[in-house]
Each structure stands twice: as structure tokens, then as C-alpha cells.
Design an enzyme around this catalytic site. Structure first.
Site, short mmCIF file in Angstrom:
data_model
loop_
_atom_site.label_atom_id
_atom_site.label_comp_id
_atom_site.label_asym_id
_atom_site.label_seq_id
_atom_site.Cartn_x
_atom_site.Cartn_y
_atom_site.Cartn_z
CD GLU A 135 25.39 78.01 25.28
OE1 GLU A 135 25.81 77.80 26.40
OE2 GLU A 135 26.12 78.24 24.30
CB CYS A 140 31.76 76.32 14.96
SG CYS A 140 31.22 77.19 13.54
CB CYS A 166 23.95 66.88 20.15
SG CYS A 166 23.98 66.09 18.53
CB SER A 205 29.00 68.26 10.21
OG SER A 205 28.41 69.52 10.46
CG LEU A 206 32.76 64.78 4.99
CD1 LEU A 206 31.57 63.88 4.75
CD2 LEU A 206 33.44 65.14 3.67
CB SER A 220 24.58 72.32 9.71
OG SER A 220 25.75 71.55 9.84
N GLY A 248 22.56 70.56 18.86
CA GLY A 248 21.63 69.54 18.39
C GLY A 248 21.79 69.14 16.95
N1 SAH Z 1 24.67 68.95 14.66
C1 SAH Z 1 24.72 69.62 13.42
C2 SAH Z 1 24.47 71.07 13.57
C3 SAH Z 1 25.50 71.78 14.40
S1 SAH Z 1 26.54 72.62 13.31
C4 SAH Z 1 26.02 69.34 12.73
O1 SAH Z 1 26.93 68.85 13.37
O2 SAH Z 1 26.09 69.61 11.55
C5 SAH Z 1 27.89 73.01 14.27
C6 SAH Z 1 29.14 72.97 13.41
O3 SAH Z 1 30.26 73.30 14.22
C7 SAH Z 1 29.37 71.58 12.87
O4 SAH Z 1 29.90 71.60 11.58
C8 SAH Z 1 30.36 71.07 13.87
O5 SAH Z 1 31.03 70.00 13.38
C9 SAH Z 1 31.21 72.27 14.11
N2 SAH Z 1 31.98 72.15 15.36
C10 SAH Z 1 31.69 71.39 16.42
N3 SAH Z 1 32.63 71.52 17.37
C11 SAH Z 1 33.55 72.40 16.90
C12 SAH Z 1 34.72 72.96 17.43
N4 SAH Z 1 35.16 72.64 18.65
N5 SAH Z 1 35.41 73.83 16.66
C13 SAH Z 1 34.95 74.18 15.45
N6 SAH Z 1 33.83 73.71 14.92
C14 SAH Z 1 33.14 72.81 15.62
FE1 SF4 Z 2 25.90 67.03 17.62
FE2 SF4 Z 2 26.69 68.54 15.57
FE3 SF4 Z 2 27.99 68.62 17.93
FE4 SF4 Z 2 28.20 66.49 16.39
S1 SF4 Z 2 28.91 68.56 15.90
S2 SF4 Z 2 27.82 66.46 18.60
S3 SF4 Z 2 26.17 66.38 15.49
S4 SF4 Z 2 25.91 69.25 17.55
#
Ligand code: SAH
Ligand code: SF4
Length: 346
Positions: free
Chosen positions: A85, A335, A106, A213-214, A190, A158
Site C-alpha cells: 500500500e 498512519c 513488518c 517513532s518513540l 521514519s 515496514g
Molecule cells: N516502521 C516505521 C515506519 C512507519 S511510520 C516506523 O514505525 O517508524 C508509521 C507511523 O505511524 C509510525 O510513527 C507509527 O508508529 C504510526 N502509527 C502506527 N499505527 C498507528 C495508529 N494506529 N494510529 C496512528 N499512528 C500510527
Molecule cells: Fe512496523 Fe512501524 Fe508498524 Fe511498528 S509502527 S509495526 S515499526 S510499521
């Protein structure tokens, strides 16, 4: 498009170098969707090229557009039957941004993320990564959408630093003046915190933006939400970020998804301020608060009001922070909602 493959094909066909120039300008400059549209090429060359090397290695399965027209989500078929996607967003009138994927699924398995729930199938090739950008440029040209797509965020499916080599090769193509010609400062990568790759990224791509992504600033909580924290805990992450700042002096963006009652309490904001204090100068650290988008998980959604309260505590601690706009919720393109479920893919 894999530029090297196309150049090799042209050489195999015994064609002069200027033919590549023509292909390159048509594909990257005019966003043509097929060799057939490159009228400066002889018909036989167009046919021979199409036979030898497809212009793109991804194919549209479907596109959904949000009600306000500001978010477009595509499902793309890959050669091995996988589906990935990618999202096209218009955060302002003239600017378009694409959110691209680096893997099918991922392995990090963050508890709140739809992609994490599906596990890892495989990493994408550099061409599959950059073809997502090419796909959207072609889509914009076909739909005559005004404005230019020149912002790219690696925030789709991913973990980019789990496939650093592929991501690094894709970045080189995006930055290449003779290919995508996207400015380094218009690209963001990210990561959920693969510490050893952070310093390397700073050395390889000092001008490309880094986002972390903290989601939590204490190890217990972060390990629960982002299992990657077991391998690279907050101390390791802080050390890597210090090294990154030391070599690049660039700003770092932190993403923090607010989960009701879990990481959005006043004490969580205070822990975040304390942790950031140990990472680097305040002016180089920016927190992006993300209101939780509902996924098939047990977490409770938050609202903008929760984010504003959290933000106020960060500001009081001296840190800049923004609340991210949530485009594309109605098409599951916001996101963390990127997941290919069979029911959605049909
Ligand atoms: N895997 C990498 C790149 C993906 S970024 C990473 O995690 O940084 C995708 C962003 O969306 C990340 O900051 C992730 O934490 C955030 N995210 C994941 N699930 C979410 C959700 N349900 N609602 C809002 N943000 C979310
Ligand atoms: Fe993977 Fe990023 Fe989703 Fe965490 S937020 S599962 S690292 S894609």
C-alpha cells in the site's frame, strides 16, 4: 523503473546513449505511463524495450480517494503476488506528499499498528520502493491533478532500517538529479529505533530528515508498545541519536501516537521531557503527536483534545511539538492503518 536495467537494455539493443536521455526525460520529467507514449522513440525501440524491461514493476490493483480528495490510497500488485500500500496526500493546496512502504508487512509488531499485526512477508526491492513515487506521479499526470509531488515520507508499511540496503539504494534514486530529483530535505525516513543504522544513516544521508517513532519514554512501556525496544532500549536509542546529532547537527522528529490511558498521561509527558533532555539541544528535537487511528487492536482512541493537553506539558518543558493532521482516515489510509487485508484488497 530500474535505471540501470533500462540503460543495459538499450545497450543490448545497440542503441546510442541519447536514447536513454529521451527515456529518462519522458519517464521522470513527463511521467509517461508506458514506452508507447515516448513518441521520440522509433516504434520498434518502444516495443523492444517493453518486451525486455517493464517500465514499472508495480501494477495498480485499486485506488481509493478520501471524501475531501486530499488522501488517495493505492494497492499495488508486485510480481510475486504480494500487495503493498502507498498513499498520496495533499496537506496544503499546492503540495503533494507520498507515504511509501519499504516492506510487505513488518516484523517489529508494534501493538497499535495494523501493519505490525500482519507480520513480515518480505522487504521491497529498491525499484519497488521508488516505483511507488513513479506510480503517483503518473497518476497525478493522468488525473491532471495540479501541483507537484516532491515530498516523500518512508512512513508506510515496514521498518525502513530493517532493510537499510534497499532503502539506501532507493534514496539514491530519489535524490538523483537525473531521476526523481527530489530535494533531500523533502524526504523523511521514519524508524522505530534500529539504533545501529541511525548513525550510519546520518553519515550516508545527512540532509535527509530522520523521524523516530518513540511512543513512550520509559523502557517498560516502550517495550510493551514497540517490541524493538528490547533489542535497542531508550539508552541505546539516545546514544545513537547523540551520535547522529554530532555528525549532522540536524533536527530530529519524534512521532508519538497517543493511546488513551496508556502513554498520554501527564507523567508520560514529563518522562518524555526528561528523556529528551538527555538526547540533545531543545531546538533540534521536535515531537509530532499523533492521535491514535483505530486499528483492530485493544487500544483506545484519543482525540485532539488529549493531544493538546500533552502538547502543553511538552511546551512547558521547552520542547516544540505539533499535532499531526489526520488525512485519509475514511479510506484507512492514515498512519498505521496500512495493512493489506483480503477483504479490503478485493
Ligand atoms: N516502521 C516505521 C515506519 C512507519 S511510520 C516506523 O514505525 O517508524 C508509521 C507511523 O505511524 C509510525 O510513527 C507509527 O508508529 C504510526 N502509527 C502506527 N499505527 C498507528 C495508529 N494506529 N494510529 C496512528 N499512528 C500510527
Ligand atoms: Fe512496523 Fe512501524 Fe508498524 Fe511498528 S509502527 S509495526 S515499526 S510499521
Amino acid at each position: 523503473m530500474d535505471a540501470a536495467k533500462v540503460q543495459a537494455a538499450l545497450t543490448d539493443l545497440g542503441l546510442p546513449k541519447f536514447r536513454w536521455e529521451q527515456v529518462r526525460q519522458a519517464v521522470f520529467g513527463q511521467a509517461v505511463s508506458s514506452y508507447d507514449e515516448i513518441s521520440v522513440l522509433p516504434a520498434a525501440t518502444r516495443a523492444a524495450l517493453a518486451e525486455k524491461v517493464p517500465l514499472m514493476c508495480v501494477r495498480e490493483r485499486r485506488v481509493d480517494v478520501s471524501g475531501d480528495g486530499r488522501a488517495h490510497k493505492a494497492l499495488l500488485d508486485l510480481a510475486d503476488g504480494s500487495v503493498v500500500e502507498t498513499v498520496l496526500l495533499r496537506p496544503s493546496e499546492t503540495r503533494w506528499t507520498t507515504c511509501i512502504s519499504s516492506q510487505v508487512g513488518c516484523a517489529v509488531a508494534c501493538t497499535f499498528c495494523a501493519t505490525g499485526l500482519m507480520g513480515l512477508k518480505r522487504s521491497l526491492t529498491p525499484e519497488e520502493i521508488t516505483d511507488q513515487v513513479l506510480f503517483w506521479r503518473q497518476y497525478m499526470a493522468k488525473k491532471k491533478l495540479p501541483g507537484r509531488l516532491d515530498n516523500v515520507v518512508y512512513m508506510g508499511m515496514g521498518e525502513p532500517f530493517a532493510c537499510y540496503e534497499q532503502v539506501s539504494a532507493s534514496l539514491k534514486a530519489l535524490l538523483d538529479q537525473k531521476q526523481f530529483a527530489i530535494g533531500a530535505r523533502h524526504i523523511s525516513v521514519s524508524t522505530s529505533g534500529v539504533a545501529p543504522k541511525i548513525a550510519l544513516f546520518g553519515k550516508d544521508f545527512p540532509q535527509v530528515n530522520l523521524a523516530i517513532s518513540l511512543h513512550a519514554a520509559t523502557d517498560d512501556l516502550r517495550t510493551r508498545l514497540v517490541p524493538m525496544n528490547k533489542a535497542f532500549d531508550l539508552a541505546a536509542l539516545a546514544a545513537a541519536l547523540k551520535e547522529y546529532i554530532g555528525s549532522t547537527n540536524r533536527k530530529i522528529f519524534f512521532e508519538y501516537v497517543l493511546l488513551k490511558g496508556e502513554n498520554d498521561r501527564p507523567q508520560d509527558a514529563d518522562a518524555l521531557v526528561k528523556w529528551l533532555d538527555g538526547v540533545g539541544p531543545k531546538e533540534l528535537l521536535h515531537v509530532n503527536l499523533i492521535v491514535f487511528n483505530q486499528t483492530d487492536t485493544q487500544h483506545k482512541p484519543t482525540e485532539e483534545r488529549d493531544a493538546r493537553e500533552f502538547q502543553a506539558r511538552l511546551l512547558a518543558g521547552g520542547y516544540k511539538s505539533t499535532v499531526r493532521q489526520n488525512l485519509g482516515r475514511d479510506i484507512d489510509g492514515a498512519c498505521g492503518q496500512l495493512v493489506v487485508l483480503e477483504k479490503k484488497a478485493k
